[in-house]
Design a protein around this motif. Structure first.
Motif, mmCIF file in Angstrom:
data_model
loop_
_atom_site.group_PDB
_atom_site.id
_atom_site.type_symbol
_atom_site.label_atom_id
_atom_site.label_comp_id
_atom_site.label_asym_id
_atom_site.label_seq_id
_atom_site.Cartn_x
_atom_site.Cartn_y
_atom_site.Cartn_z
ATOM 1 N N GLU A 12 0.810 -1.097 0.120
ATOM 2 C CA GLU A 12 -0.208 -0.003 -0.124
ATOM 3 C C GLU A 12 0.883 1.404 0.103
ATOM 4 O O GLU A 12 0.532 2.435 -0.482
ATOM 5 C CB GLU A 12 -1.170 -0.059 0.945
ATOM 6 N N MET A 13 1.423 1.604 0.517
ATOM 7 C CA MET A 13 2.557 2.644 0.811
ATOM 8 C C MET A 13 3.454 2.440 -0.631
ATOM 9 O O MET A 13 3.537 3.741 -0.856
ATOM 10 C CB MET A 13 4.136 2.126 2.097
ATOM 11 N N ASN A 15 2.320 1.358 -3.550
ATOM 12 C CA ASN A 15 1.329 2.099 -4.618
ATOM 13 C C ASN A 15 0.707 3.059 -4.403
ATOM 14 O O ASN A 15 0.419 3.398 -5.151
ATOM 15 C CB ASN A 15 -0.475 1.050 -4.187
ATOM 16 N N SER A 16 0.765 3.950 -3.381
ATOM 17 C CA SER A 16 0.463 5.532 -3.094
ATOM 18 C C SER A 16 1.384 6.533 -3.522
ATOM 19 O O SER A 16 1.548 7.335 -3.927
ATOM 20 C CB SER A 16 0.122 5.501 -1.454
ATOM 21 N N SER A 17 3.079 5.675 -3.268
ATOM 22 C CA SER A 17 4.111 6.611 -3.793
ATOM 23 C C SER A 17 4.184 6.482 -5.492
ATOM 24 O O SER A 17 4.101 7.561 -5.728
ATOM 25 C CB SER A 17 5.447 5.586 -3.286
ATOM 26 N N LYS A 19 1.125 6.167 -6.678
ATOM 27 C CA LYS A 19 -0.004 7.164 -8.101
ATOM 28 C C LYS A 19 0.298 8.108 -7.610
ATOM 29 O O LYS A 19 0.385 8.909 -8.731
ATOM 30 C CB LYS A 19 -1.325 7.137 -6.950
ATOM 31 N N LYS A 20 1.007 9.182 -6.715
ATOM 32 C CA LYS A 20 1.634 10.093 -6.508
ATOM 33 C C LYS A 20 2.320 10.966 -7.872
ATOM 34 O O LYS A 20 2.126 11.860 -8.014
ATOM 35 C CB LYS A 20 1.971 11.117 -5.118
ATOM 36 N N TYR A 26 3.352 14.984 -6.865
ATOM 37 C CA TYR A 26 5.071 14.772 -6.004
ATOM 38 C C TYR A 26 5.478 15.450 -4.734
ATOM 39 O O TYR A 26 5.974 16.487 -6.438
ATOM 40 C CB TYR A 26 4.483 13.334 -6.420
ATOM 41 N N ASP A 30 8.634 11.805 -2.130
ATOM 42 C CA ASP A 30 7.599 10.829 -1.967
ATOM 43 C C ASP A 30 8.176 9.770 -2.856
ATOM 44 O O ASP A 30 8.596 8.322 -2.833
ATOM 45 C CB ASP A 30 6.327 10.894 -3.249
ATOM 46 N N GLU B 49 -3.681 -0.750 -10.316
ATOM 47 C CA GLU B 49 -2.859 0.743 -9.669
ATOM 48 C C GLU B 49 -1.587 0.727 -9.442
ATOM 49 O O GLU B 49 -1.002 1.542 -10.626
ATOM 50 C CB GLU B 49 -3.490 1.077 -8.261
ATOM 51 N N SER B 53 0.155 2.902 -12.662
ATOM 52 C CA SER B 53 1.041 3.229 -12.499
ATOM 53 C C SER B 53 2.032 3.743 -12.889
ATOM 54 O O SER B 53 2.308 4.755 -14.008
ATOM 55 C CB SER B 53 1.430 3.941 -11.177
#
Lengths: 83, 83
Positions: A12-13, A15-17, A19-20, A26, A30, B49, B53
């Motif tokens: 999840e960490m 994936n979040s980076s 995406k940003k 960003y 990031d 996702e 990305s």
């Protein structure tokens, strides 16, 4: 240690980076988090490799942006000479 | 269905595509596999996702390469006019 939870948190960490960065919204932090994740030995191999590949794409984009900026400047200067 | 095995297989497939593309040694099939993975609904959300990305980074690099090529041509033509 709950490995399944740990892997999911890492995913999840990451994936979040991703995406940003992919969205263009960003900051340095990031990218640094991604570089940190790409350190082999500290994180499970597959996550480190994925973070490393993504970091390489970030560097590719930044290098091309730098090159584009240079070329645009050079082109403007050359055009000035022709006028 | 063995979900753990399925997730690991997806991760390894994604990691393999990422590595090939980031190294620059890839063909159309590798990118298509990534686009396929990025289809939400077909694959677990987080994988789709991440693949999306990464696909966006591929498109960013390709768009900049295209722009660079155009600028280099334009610069060469402009330089020819000055000589």
């Amino acid at each position: 240690m709950d490995y399944e939870r740990y892997y999911l948190d890492l995913l999840e960490m990451m994936n979040s980076s991703f995406k940003k960065i992919a969205s263009g919204k960003y900051d340095k932090k990031d990218v640094e988090r991604l570089f940190e994740l790409s350190k082999t030995g500290r994180y499970p191999h597959i996550f480190a490799e994925m973070a490393e590949s993504f970091s390489m794409m970030v560097i590719k984009v930044e290098a091309r942006d730098f090159h584009l900026k240079q070329l645009i400047n050079e082109l403007e200067e050359t055009k000035l000479k022709t006028t």
